[in-house]
Design an enzyme around this catalytic site. Sequence first.
Site, short mmCIF file in Angstrom:
data_model
loop_
_atom_site.label_atom_id
_atom_site.label_comp_id
_atom_site.label_asym_id
_atom_site.label_seq_id
_atom_site.Cartn_x
_atom_site.Cartn_y
_atom_site.Cartn_z
NE ARG A 171 -14.04 -4.00 1.25
CZ ARG A 171 -14.50 -3.01 0.49
NH1 ARG A 171 -15.71 -2.55 0.68
NH2 ARG A 171 -13.75 -2.49 -0.45
CG LEU A 172 -13.25 1.75 6.80
CD1 LEU A 172 -12.29 2.66 7.57
CD2 LEU A 172 -14.66 2.31 6.83
CG ASP A 173 -15.87 1.43 -0.01
OD1 ASP A 173 -15.67 0.22 -0.25
OD2 ASP A 173 -17.00 1.93 0.08
CB ALA A 174 -9.67 2.99 -1.71
CB SER A 207 -14.36 5.31 3.48
OG SER A 207 -15.46 5.38 2.61
#
Length: 210
Positions: free
Chosen positions: A38-41, A43
Amino acid sequence: MLLHKPYGVLSQFTPEPDSRWACLAEFIDVPEVYAAGRLDADSEGLLLLTSNGRLQQRLTDPRFGHWRSYWAQVEGTPGPAQLDQLRDGIVIQGQRTRPAKARWLKGSAQPDLPERTPPIRVRATIPTSWLELSLTEGRNRQVRRMTAAVGLPTLRLVRCQIDLMDGHPPLGLDGLAPGDWREVSAAEHKRLNTLLSSRGGRNPGVRRRG
């Protein structure tokens, strides 16, 4: 599939109730695929999506510790001591980070990226710099916490590479604009299958200078 996830998008296909963030369904209309990691929103960058549960588990299991590389636009100018701290490990949330690779990207080495929407915060009296950081772990907001701990707050964060195995080319953002995706190539598909057939994890404690 490889996606260049834009800023402001959750790494999931279902929107969060009352969230201001978009979700992957607004960019990808392919059934039965899920994000492997995942990537943070807030990022951006490379996100691998797959319908293979074993591959998803292999890429997210911390035992295997594959390298993931990020471009971080930070506030301030990094010095040698700060880069060494990032490489050696920093205590964040009571736990020391694993050894990492860190280098300052100057001049033509800076990433060629379109301006972010919305743009980053810029202060006229403080310069910004680009760092490349490579980690073998993915703790919550780890890059941001690491750069903040050495006095270089992250203003923009982009994952640029996922390194599957030593001696093999990494997966990268080449040719993908924010919001674009493509299927993996035949060579990339072969590397992913090789990864699944291999045994054991990496030694994440080995120090690698970058």
